[in-house]
Scaffold this active site. Structure first.
Site, PDB file in Angstrom:
ATOM      1  N   ARG A 121      51.230 107.758 140.842  1.00 36.20           N
ATOM      2  CA  ARG A 121      50.506 107.367 139.601  1.00 36.20           C
ATOM      3  C   ARG A 121      50.259 105.877 139.684  1.00 36.20           C
ATOM      4  O   ARG A 121      50.980 105.067 139.128  1.00 36.20           O
ATOM      5  CB  ARG A 121      51.361 107.746 138.386  1.00 36.20           C
ATOM      6  CG  ARG A 121      50.656 107.797 137.070  1.00 36.20           C
ATOM      7  CD  ARG A 121      50.332 106.409 136.477  1.00 36.20           C
ATOM      8  NE  ARG A 121      51.423 105.762 135.783  1.00 36.20           N
ATOM      9  CZ  ARG A 121      51.659 104.442 135.845  1.00 36.20           C
ATOM     10  NH1 ARG A 121      50.915 103.626 136.589  1.00 36.20           N
ATOM     11  NH2 ARG A 121      52.658 103.909 135.187  1.00 36.20           N
ATOM     12  N   GLU A 163      58.312 101.926 140.460  1.00 37.06           N
ATOM     13  CA  GLU A 163      56.984 101.551 139.982  1.00 37.06           C
ATOM     14  C   GLU A 163      55.967 102.638 140.294  1.00 37.06           C
ATOM     15  O   GLU A 163      55.860 103.106 141.439  1.00 37.06           O
ATOM     16  CB  GLU A 163      56.569 100.250 140.697  1.00 37.06           C
ATOM     17  CG  GLU A 163      55.375  99.567 140.106  1.00 37.06           C
ATOM     18  CD  GLU A 163      55.645  98.951 138.741  1.00 37.06           C
ATOM     19  OE1 GLU A 163      56.620  98.198 138.601  1.00 37.06           O
ATOM     20  OE2 GLU A 163      54.867  99.237 137.807  1.00 37.06           O
ATOM     21  N   ASP A 164      55.251 103.030 139.284  1.00 35.32           N
ATOM     22  CA  ASP A 164      54.103 103.925 139.431  1.00 35.32           C
ATOM     23  C   ASP A 164      54.431 105.257 140.107  1.00 35.32           C
ATOM     24  O   ASP A 164      53.658 105.752 140.945  1.00 35.32           O
ATOM     25  CB  ASP A 164      52.945 103.186 140.121  1.00 35.32           C
ATOM     26  CG  ASP A 164      52.354 102.110 139.201  1.00 35.32           C
ATOM     27  OD1 ASP A 164      52.931 101.868 138.127  1.00 35.32           O
ATOM     28  OD2 ASP A 164      51.312 101.541 139.552  1.00 35.32           O
ATOM     29  N   ASN A 174      45.669 100.501 132.507  1.00 36.65           N
ATOM     30  CA  ASN A 174      45.151  99.682 133.608  1.00 36.65           C
ATOM     31  C   ASN A 174      44.483 100.572 134.640  1.00 36.65           C
ATOM     32  O   ASN A 174      44.813 101.748 134.727  1.00 36.65           O
ATOM     33  CB  ASN A 174      46.314  98.936 134.282  1.00 36.65           C
ATOM     34  CG  ASN A 174      46.971  97.945 133.362  1.00 36.65           C
ATOM     35  OD1 ASN A 174      46.298  97.204 132.667  1.00 36.65           O
ATOM     36  ND2 ASN A 174      48.297  97.943 133.348  1.00 36.65           N
ATOM     37  N   TYR A 213      46.945  90.919 141.061  1.00 34.30           N
ATOM     38  CA  TYR A 213      47.554  91.928 140.188  1.00 34.30           C
ATOM     39  C   TYR A 213      46.420  92.692 139.509  1.00 34.30           C
ATOM     40  O   TYR A 213      45.285  92.657 139.965  1.00 34.30           O
ATOM     41  CB  TYR A 213      48.482  91.163 139.213  1.00 34.30           C
ATOM     42  CG  TYR A 213      49.423  92.010 138.415  1.00 34.30           C
ATOM     43  CD1 TYR A 213      50.280  92.922 139.024  1.00 34.30           C
ATOM     44  CD2 TYR A 213      49.466  91.895 137.026  1.00 34.30           C
ATOM     45  CE1 TYR A 213      51.147  93.689 138.266  1.00 34.30           C
ATOM     46  CE2 TYR A 213      50.337  92.651 136.271  1.00 34.30           C
ATOM     47  CZ  TYR A 213      51.167  93.554 136.892  1.00 34.30           C
ATOM     48  OH  TYR A 213      52.022  94.320 136.144  1.00 34.30           O
ATOM     49  N   ASP A 241      59.952 100.098 135.700  1.00 35.08           N
ATOM     50  CA  ASP A 241      59.076  99.113 135.074  1.00 35.08           C
ATOM     51  C   ASP A 241      58.119  99.758 134.079  1.00 35.08           C
ATOM     52  O   ASP A 241      57.838  99.200 133.022  1.00 35.08           O
ATOM     53  CB  ASP A 241      58.304  98.413 136.194  1.00 35.08           C
ATOM     54  CG  ASP A 241      57.508  97.237 135.701  1.00 35.08           C
ATOM     55  OD1 ASP A 241      57.988  96.551 134.786  1.00 35.08           O
ATOM     56  OD2 ASP A 241      56.411  96.997 136.231  1.00 35.08           O
ATOM     57  N   ASP A 242      57.593 100.921 134.432  1.00 33.72           N
ATOM     58  CA  ASP A 242      56.587 101.561 133.581  1.00 33.72           C
ATOM     59  C   ASP A 242      57.198 102.085 132.288  1.00 33.72           C
ATOM     60  O   ASP A 242      56.565 102.058 131.239  1.00 33.72           O
ATOM     61  CB  ASP A 242      55.894 102.695 134.352  1.00 33.72           C
ATOM     62  CG  ASP A 242      55.231 102.152 135.594  1.00 33.72           C
ATOM     63  OD1 ASP A 242      54.348 101.301 135.457  1.00 33.72           O
ATOM     64  OD2 ASP A 242      55.649 102.538 136.711  1.00 33.72           O
ATOM     65  N   LYS A 245      53.529  93.334 142.774  1.00 33.06           N
ATOM     66  CA  LYS A 245      54.625  93.102 141.818  1.00 33.06           C
ATOM     67  C   LYS A 245      55.593  92.061 142.382  1.00 33.06           C
ATOM     68  O   LYS A 245      56.094  91.206 141.663  1.00 33.06           O
ATOM     69  CB  LYS A 245      55.376  94.409 141.536  1.00 33.06           C
ATOM     70  CG  LYS A 245      54.560  95.441 140.765  1.00 33.06           C
ATOM     71  CD  LYS A 245      54.721  95.306 139.260  1.00 33.06           C
ATOM     72  CE  LYS A 245      53.812  96.293 138.525  1.00 33.06           C
ATOM     73  NZ  LYS A 245      53.821  96.126 137.069  1.00 33.06           N
TER      74      LYS A 245
HETATM   75  N1  LIG Z   1      50.127  97.383 130.286  1.00 35.75           N
HETATM   76  C1  LIG Z   1      51.200  97.707 130.978  1.00 35.75           C
HETATM   77  O1  LIG Z   1      52.099  96.878 131.202  1.00 35.75           O
HETATM   78  C2  LIG Z   1      51.344  99.091 131.481  1.00 35.75           C
HETATM   79  C3  LIG Z   1      50.299  99.946 131.448  1.00 35.75           C
HETATM   80  N2  LIG Z   1      50.456 101.224 131.907  1.00 35.75           N
HETATM   81  C4  LIG Z   1      49.271 102.064 131.906  1.00 35.75           C
HETATM   82  O2  LIG Z   1      49.449 103.147 131.028  1.00 35.75           O
HETATM   83  C5  LIG Z   1      48.733 104.259 131.527  1.00 35.75           C
HETATM   84  C6  LIG Z   1      49.643 105.468 131.477  1.00 35.75           C
HETATM   85  O3  LIG Z   1      50.754 105.273 132.285  1.00 35.75           O
HETATM   86  P1  LIG Z   1      51.997 106.282 132.217  1.00 35.75           P
HETATM   87  O4  LIG Z   1      52.491 106.401 130.843  1.00 35.75           O
HETATM   88  O5  LIG Z   1      52.932 105.874 133.230  1.00 35.75           O
HETATM   89  O6  LIG Z   1      51.284 107.631 132.647  1.00 35.75           O
HETATM   90  P2  LIG Z   1      51.769 109.101 132.433  1.00 35.75           P
HETATM   91  O7  LIG Z   1      51.002 109.936 133.369  1.00 35.75           O
HETATM   92  O8  LIG Z   1      53.241 109.164 132.437  1.00 35.75           O
HETATM   93  O9  LIG Z   1      51.304 109.444 130.944  1.00 35.75           O
HETATM   94  C7  LIG Z   1      49.965 109.625 130.574  1.00 35.75           C
HETATM   95  C8  LIG Z   1      49.958 110.285 129.225  1.00 35.75           C
HETATM   96  O10 LIG Z   1      48.638 110.264 128.738  1.00 35.75           O
HETATM   97  C9  LIG Z   1      48.291 111.570 128.310  1.00 35.75           C
HETATM   98  N3  LIG Z   1      46.866 111.777 128.435  1.00 35.75           N
HETATM   99  C10 LIG Z   1      46.139 111.910 129.547  1.00 35.75           C
HETATM  100  N4  LIG Z   1      44.846 112.091 129.225  1.00 35.75           N
HETATM  101  C11 LIG Z   1      44.786 112.097 127.887  1.00 35.75           C
HETATM  102  C12 LIG Z   1      43.734 112.259 126.970  1.00 35.75           C
HETATM  103  N5  LIG Z   1      42.474 112.423 127.347  1.00 35.75           N
HETATM  104  N6  LIG Z   1      44.023 112.208 125.656  1.00 35.75           N
HETATM  105  C13 LIG Z   1      45.282 112.030 125.253  1.00 35.75           C
HETATM  106  N7  LIG Z   1      46.315 111.848 126.070  1.00 35.75           N
HETATM  107  C14 LIG Z   1      46.061 111.888 127.384  1.00 35.75           C
HETATM  108  C15 LIG Z   1      49.085 112.488 129.197  1.00 35.75           C
HETATM  109  O11 LIG Z   1      49.153 113.741 128.573  1.00 35.75           O
HETATM  110  P3  LIG Z   1      49.812 115.046 129.242  1.00 35.75           P
HETATM  111  O12 LIG Z   1      51.273 114.755 129.239  1.00 35.75           O
HETATM  112  O13 LIG Z   1      49.429 116.128 128.326  1.00 35.75           O
HETATM  113  O14 LIG Z   1      49.240 115.150 130.600  1.00 35.75           O
HETATM  114  C16 LIG Z   1      50.395 111.739 129.256  1.00 35.75           C
HETATM  115  O15 LIG Z   1      51.162 112.010 128.133  1.00 35.75           O
HETATM  116  C17 LIG Z   1      48.239 103.884 132.917  1.00 35.75           C
HETATM  117  O16 LIG Z   1      46.890 103.536 132.831  1.00 35.75           O
HETATM  118  C18 LIG Z   1      49.023 102.660 133.260  1.00 35.75           C
HETATM  119  O17 LIG Z   1      48.284 101.766 134.059  1.00 35.75           O
HETATM  120  C19 LIG Z   1      51.636 101.696 132.376  1.00 35.75           C
HETATM  121  C20 LIG Z   1      52.705 100.869 132.441  1.00 35.75           C
HETATM  122  C21 LIG Z   1      52.625  99.477 132.036  1.00 35.75           C
HETATM  123  C1  LIG Z   2      51.258  97.367 134.679  1.00 34.97           C
HETATM  124  C2  LIG Z   2      51.780  98.574 135.255  1.00 34.97           C
HETATM  125  O1  LIG Z   2      52.932  98.604 135.671  1.00 34.97           O
HETATM  126  C3  LIG Z   2      50.969  99.746 135.319  1.00 34.97           C
HETATM  127  O2  LIG Z   2      49.854  99.738 134.832  1.00 34.97           O
HETATM  128  O3  LIG Z   2      51.447 100.738 135.881  1.00 34.97           O
HETATM  129 MG   LIG Z   3      53.286 100.261 136.894  1.00 36.21          MG
END
Ligand SMILES: NC(=O)C1=CN([C@@H]2O[C@H](COP(=O)(O)OP(=O)(O)OC[C@H]3O[C@@H](n4cnc5c(N)ncnc54)[C@H](OP(=O)(O)O)[C@@H]3O)[C@@H](O)[C@H]2O)C=CC1
Ligand SMILES: CC(=O)C(=O)O
Ligand SMILES: [Mg+2]
Length: 683
Positions: free
Chosen positions: A284, A374-375, A539, A231, A397-398, A302
């Site tokens: 993503r 997912e993603d 991540n 993972y 999931d996200d 997963k």
């Molecule tokens: N720990 C866990 O269980 C999980 C972790 N994650 C992690 O979270 C991260 C984001 O995932 P997700 O939300 O799906 O991604 P998205 O692409 O949906 O969202 C990313 C967000 O971050 C913003 N962003 C990008 N660059 C910057 C910056 N330099 N400064 C400020 N904001 C910024 C984007 O802004 P804009 O909209 O303006 O482009 C957007 O709002 C990934 O790394 C993923 O691995 C996700 C799911 C679960």
């Molecule tokens: C953990 C997870 O689902 C992610 O980083 O997208």
């Molecule tokens: Mg994910």
């Protein structure tokens, strides 16, 4: 004795045999009989007598004749005759050793070695599964690089069996009866299609010994050590290099080429009783961006967790990658790229393919199969969730799993940071799927606690995206999922400014951009709070907003810290600090189990709250004493059973459960439904 197989092919009309097996080929018009051949058939049938033998109904197992003898009949076919590669087989001997679902390696007992023609194929020692685990862990630890360990683990795991589906026969009567049906069916088939039938030894050409049960035993027994391998973070690197490390297919690939025939493609998957599908379109992948078809590593990873952490049978899990192209130029230029070499399809073309996929799932597997998205990139993820959550059992999931795990972490952290949930101010860096999903669930829980409208709760939650703080003056240009967070507030450009102005008590990183929680940001959080709660969710590790060491050092040991990818304990000023892993892996296996054991037909937000509540409750005083806000993964199967029970209870309460009557003790029931990868005894 090798596999016992019945093969239907073009025109072969002879019966032959090889040194330890039978090749009986029967044409539609003529059947030659061979006495020694018949004896061997009888002996094969005896082998499976009364035992837990397996019958393969595979229409297309790979068959390689290694002795140069023509075993299929296709050599006799003229060019204009079509050959039907149809194989039925009972696993034994060499093939049993090469069958990942049934292989036990050196753990085959003396009796099994006799009964299944394994004598001489294995060295004489008989070992236990525990010893095999110990030995394999020793070997895996020899590898220096996590990616090498990942490849070793994948080589052990088997997503696709060499045969495709199995019927477990419990009695001789049943064996003979089924065998008879198969033979009659094949004869009819060959009469209709001019095929022949052959009973022959099936051979495969796998280089590595695969052993599914050992893979899961290894993972369950060493979850802390191996989770970072199968993972995050290693799976991220594996996806980036998937084209190069790719050895064998591990899931179902549905590309634009399959448009119009997805149902047909789905029927190619060997297992029919699917309970959970994890699907990605690879746009993503973690915080690594668009990895196209190489995103397959994520559904595979997963689902390995669905089995190891949540107790789903491996054969009930289906990883899917939808390939609509990629906008990753590096991949498009890469000669080893395994996906469609075109830019991503969008709009109607994209949604039509997704719709065909969703309909095919329902048609093929029924209403109650859980589909985990997912993603996906956020511009599709929210829309797909809205579109399908009312008519399918789906879950993103996200957006939702992450929300549930983070809410649990926050609720648990209250014991360390003080106050109630509505007392806190939240600031997010990142307003996408994870950020807005978490924000919404926290607001929902706050509202339940205060009985105030959700709009009131939202006022305590602030989000920044790449353009700065989300405020009302930006409302017209915001994506729809950000709009509820557009507060009346002056524009703020940077995170540091936002921390100083808003003074959050909880800081959550969900931007996918590493190193954004700088020293100044952590120091500002620390100057505002006795115990700042800092979650660096992004991540893999390379994208983490800060490391555990940075969080503790820059906060002078005051931060309560958790991260999406794991960090080792940190020693600072003579004290050891432990950080938790705030990852949706805590939630989805148990959540999915709760849905399945209750026969839930839809996902409801209250189920996410139920999962969250259960996880938070399982943090012990011992965990708190170490500064942890999540229980250790070592106990994850117990944790998952409890989460499943709470989710199922909610499903019954909401009237969304279909499996009646409701079991009295849902925790015990959840545990009893869990697959455990101990070896079976073969008679
Ligand atoms: N720990 C866990 O269980 C999980 C972790 N994650 C992690 O979270 C991260 C984001 O995932 P997700 O939300 O799906 O991604 P998205 O692409 O949906 O969202 C990313 C967000 O971050 C913003 N962003 C990008 N660059 C910057 C910056 N330099 N400064 C400020 N904001 C910024 C984007 O802004 P804009 O909209 O303006 O482009 C957007 O709002 C990934 O790394 C993923 O691995 C996700 C799911 C679960
Ligand atoms: C953990 C997870 O689902 C992610 O980083 O997208
Ligand atoms: Mg994910």
């Amino acid at each position: 004795m090798g596999n016992f197989s019945i093969n239907c092919f073009g025109t072969s009309k002879k019966i032959s045999k090889d040194q330890n097996n039978i090749h009986s080929r029967v044409s539609g018009e003529k059947e030659e009989k061979n006495v020694s051949g018949r004896k061997k058939i009888e002996s094969v049938l005896k082998d499976v007598k009364g035992g837990e033998s397996v019958l393969d109904l595979s229409p297309r197992s790979t068959v390689v004749g290694d002795d140069g003898e023509e075993i299929y009949g296709e050599d006799c076919a003229t060019e204009d005759q079509l050959v039907t590669p149809l194989t039925f087989s009972v696993a034994s001997g060499y093939s049993l050793l090469r069958d990942p679902q049934y292989n036990k390696g050196l753990a085959f007992t003396e009796n099994e070695r006799d009964a299944h023609y394994l004598r001489g194929l294995l060295p004489p020692t008989v070992t236990s599964q525990e010893l095999q685990v110990k030995k394999l862990m020793n070997s895996i630890r020899q590898y220096e690089l996590p990616l090498q360990k990942y490849v070793a683990m994948m080589n052990l795991q088997a997503r696709i069996s060499t045969r495709y589906s199995y019927i477990t026969l419990n009695s001789m009567k049943c064996d003979l009866f089924l065998m008879l049906i198969l033979v009659v069916w094949c004869v009819l088939w060959s009469m209709m299609y001019g095929s022949s039938i052959s009973l022959h030894k099936k051979k495969e050409n796998f280089k590595t010994e695969r052993n599914e049960r050992l893979f899961y035993k290894l993972l369950i027994d060493n979850v802390d050590e191996l989770l970072p391998i199968v993972y995050t973070p290693t799976v991220g690197e594996a996806c980036q290099k998937y084209g190069t490390i790719f050895q064998r297919p591990q899931g179902l690939y549905i590309s634009l080429k399959e448009k119009g025939k997805i149902l047909e493609v789905m029927k190619n998957w060997p297992h029919k009783s699917i309970q959970v599908i994890v699907v990605t379109d690879g746009e993503r992948i973690l915080g690594l961006g668009d990895l196209g078809c190489q995103g397959m590593g994520i559904p595979v990873g997963k689902l390995a967790l669905y089995t190891a952490l949540g107790g789903f049978r491996p054969s009930a899990c289906l990883p899917v990658t939808i390939d609509v192209g990629t906008n990753n130029q590096k991949l498009l230029n890469d000669e080893f790229y395994i996906g469609l070499k075109q830019r991503r399809a969008t709009g109607q073309e994209y949604y039509d393919l997704l719709h065909e996929f969703m309909s095919a799932v329902k048609q093929n597997y029924g209403e109650k199969v859980l589909i985990q998205f997912e993603d996906f990139a956020n511009h599709n993820a929210f829309e797909l969730l809205t579109k399908y959550s009312t008519n399918h059992l789906i879950f993103n999931d996200d957006i939702q799993g992450t929300a549930s795990v983070v809410l649990a972490g926050v609720v648990a952290a209250l014991k360390l940071i003080g106050g109630t949930l509505p007392d806190h101010i939240f600031l997010f860096l990142g307003a996408g799927e994870a950020g807005t999903g978490i924000a919404e669930l926290i607001a929902l829980e706050m509202s339940k606690q205060t009985k105030a409208p959700i709009e009131e709760s939202r006022k305590k939650i602030f989000l920044l995206d790449s353009k700065g703080l989300i405020v009302s003056s930006r409302k017209n240009s915001l994506q729809h999922f950000k709009k509820p967070w557009a507060h009346e507030h002056e524009p703020v450009k940077t995170l540091l400014e936002a921390v100083k102005i808003i003074k959050p008590t909880v800081l959550i990183g969900s931007s996918g951009v590493g190193k954004t929680f700088t020293k100044e940001v952590i120091e500002a959080m620390t100057s505002n709070n006795e115990k700042p709660f800092i979650l660096a969710l992004s991540n893999p590790t390379s994208q983490s907003e800060c490391t555990a060491e940075e969080a503790y050092k820059w906060s002078e040991g005051r931060a309560i810290f958790a991260s999406g990818s794991p960090f080792d304990p940190v020693e600072y000023n003579g004290k050891v600090y432990y950080s938790g892993q705030a990852n949706n892996a805590y939630i989805f296996p148990g959540f999915g189990l709760g849905l399945v054991i209750s026969g839930a037909i839809r996902v409801h937000d209250d189920m996410l709250l139920a999962a969250s509540e259960s996880l938070a409750k399982q943090v012990t005083d011992e965990n708190y004493a170490k500064g942890l806000t999540f229980p250790p993964f070592t106990d994850i199967r117990k944790i998952s059973a409890n989460i499943a029970a709470n989710v199922a209870a909610k499903a019954y309460e909401l009237g969304l459960a279909t499996l009646l009557p409701r079991p009295q003790n849902l925790v015990k029931y959840a545990e009893s439904c869990m697959y455990f990868p101990l070896y079976c005894n073969y008679r």
